[in-house]
Scaffold this active site. Structure first.
Site, PDB file in Angstrom:
ATOM      1  N   ASP A  81      12.356 -26.800   5.549  1.00  0.00           N
ATOM      2  CA  ASP A  81      13.704 -26.519   5.043  1.00  0.00           C
ATOM      3  C   ASP A  81      14.629 -27.639   5.499  1.00  0.00           C
ATOM      4  O   ASP A  81      14.276 -28.448   6.370  1.00  0.00           O
ATOM      5  CB  ASP A  81      14.186 -25.164   5.592  1.00  0.00           C
ATOM      6  N   GLU A 103      16.161 -17.405   4.999  1.00  0.00           N
ATOM      7  CA  GLU A 103      15.620 -18.581   5.697  1.00  0.00           C
ATOM      8  C   GLU A 103      15.299 -18.228   7.151  1.00  0.00           C
ATOM      9  O   GLU A 103      14.269 -18.624   7.688  1.00  0.00           O
ATOM     10  CB  GLU A 103      16.638 -19.721   5.649  1.00  0.00           C
TER      11      GLU A 103
HETATM   12  O1  R5P Z   1      21.594 -21.892   2.390  1.00  0.00           O
HETATM   13  C1  R5P Z   1      21.195 -23.045   2.273  1.00  0.00           C
HETATM   14  C2  R5P Z   1      20.401 -23.763   3.257  1.00  0.00           C
HETATM   15  O2  R5P Z   1      20.638 -23.387   4.570  1.00  0.00           O
HETATM   16  C3  R5P Z   1      20.256 -25.273   3.102  1.00  0.00           C
HETATM   17  O3  R5P Z   1      19.174 -25.656   3.892  1.00  0.00           O
HETATM   18  C4  R5P Z   1      21.407 -26.092   3.550  1.00  0.00           C
HETATM   19  O4  R5P Z   1      22.596 -25.608   2.938  1.00  0.00           O
HETATM   20  C5  R5P Z   1      21.221 -27.588   3.222  1.00  0.00           C
HETATM   21  O5  R5P Z   1      21.224 -27.774   1.847  1.00  0.00           O
HETATM   22  P1  R5P Z   1      21.190 -29.207   1.163  1.00  0.00           P
HETATM   23  O6  R5P Z   1      19.799 -29.715   1.252  1.00  0.00           O
HETATM   24  O7  R5P Z   1      21.614 -28.938  -0.259  1.00  0.00           O
HETATM   25  O8  R5P Z   1      22.184 -30.069   1.867  1.00  0.00           O
END
Ligand code: R5P
Length: 220
Positions: A81, A103
């Site tokens: 993630d 998550e």
């Molecule tokens: O709820 C979303 C998650 O925690 C994402 O991992 C976090 O917001 C990062 O997202 P991005 O890769 O779009 O910056």
């Protein structure tokens, strides 16, 4: 390299950390979107995925990756993630895409959590990014009052309902000096489903994408 190129690059790099044939946990967000696309370029690298959100499930299915139910799993080796912020202890703020609770559930059972992020996410102190808190709707005003007492500026995120039917409060202007204590504190407020601080269950490895390559940070 712009931020999307950095995300694509780390999304490709993490493929080397996957043991072929496994079912792995998958997060949510734009970095994870590139990761799902990267996965689809290597036929049958994984057997399937445990998804943390409706949007990731949509993309997994679109790219032909089978999605499994966490309740049917005896164990989970790996969770991949991104994060909204990560510090050098591999503690994170997550939930910018409102998927924090699912998550957190998947991360809590995975043996290894690899965070993939571009260098803009790496910080000394967590809290520049507003801290998301998922709450039960009827608890909105009482949780807002409790969060105000902690010193930040909590605001209900407009027009967002989580995949679990709840709402998100984001806490602005909230530098977090002790992430573990703050995670425990916010978790203790009735009505809070989860807080987007991943300090108790932090990442084991971070792959940080920079213009000069991928930097690996491991937990100590
Ligand atoms: O709820 C979303 C998650 O925690 C994402 O991992 C976090 O917001 C990062 O997202 P991005 O890769 O779009 O910056």
């Amino acid at each position: 390299m712009n931020s999307n190129e950095l995300k694509k690059s780390v999304a490709m790099a993490v493929l080397d950390y996957i043991h072929p044939g496994e079912i792995i946990g998958i997060g949510t967000g734009s970095t994870v979107y590139y990761f799902i696309k990267a996965l689809s370029t290597v036929k049958n690298l994984i057997r399937g995925a445990i998804s943390s959100s409706n949007s990731s499930t949509f993309f997994l299915k679109k790219y032909g990756i089978p999605v499994y139910n966490l309740n049917d799993m005896k164990s989970l080796t790996l969770y991949i993630d991104s994060a909204d912020e990560i510090n050098f202890k591999l503690q994170m703020i997550k939930g910018g895409g409102a998927a924090l609770t699912n998550e957190k559930i998947i991360a809590s059972v995975a043996k290894e959590f690899i965070c993939i992020a571009d260098e803009s996410k790496l910080v000394q102190v967590l809290g520049e990014f507003p801290l998301p808190v998922e709450i039960i709707p009827m608890a909105t005003s009482c949780v807002l009052n409790k969060l105000k007492m902690l010193g930040g500026k909590p605001k209900v995120r407009k027009n967002v309902i989580t995949d679990n039917g709840n709402i998100i409060i984001d806490i602005y202007n909230f530098k977090i000096s002790d992430p573990i204590a703050m995670e425990k504190k916010i978790n203790s407020f009735p009505g809070v489903v989860s807080v987007g601080l991943f300090a108790i269950r932090k990442a084991d490895v971070a792959l940080i994408s920079t213009a000069s390559g991928i930097k690996k940070i491991t937990r100590n």
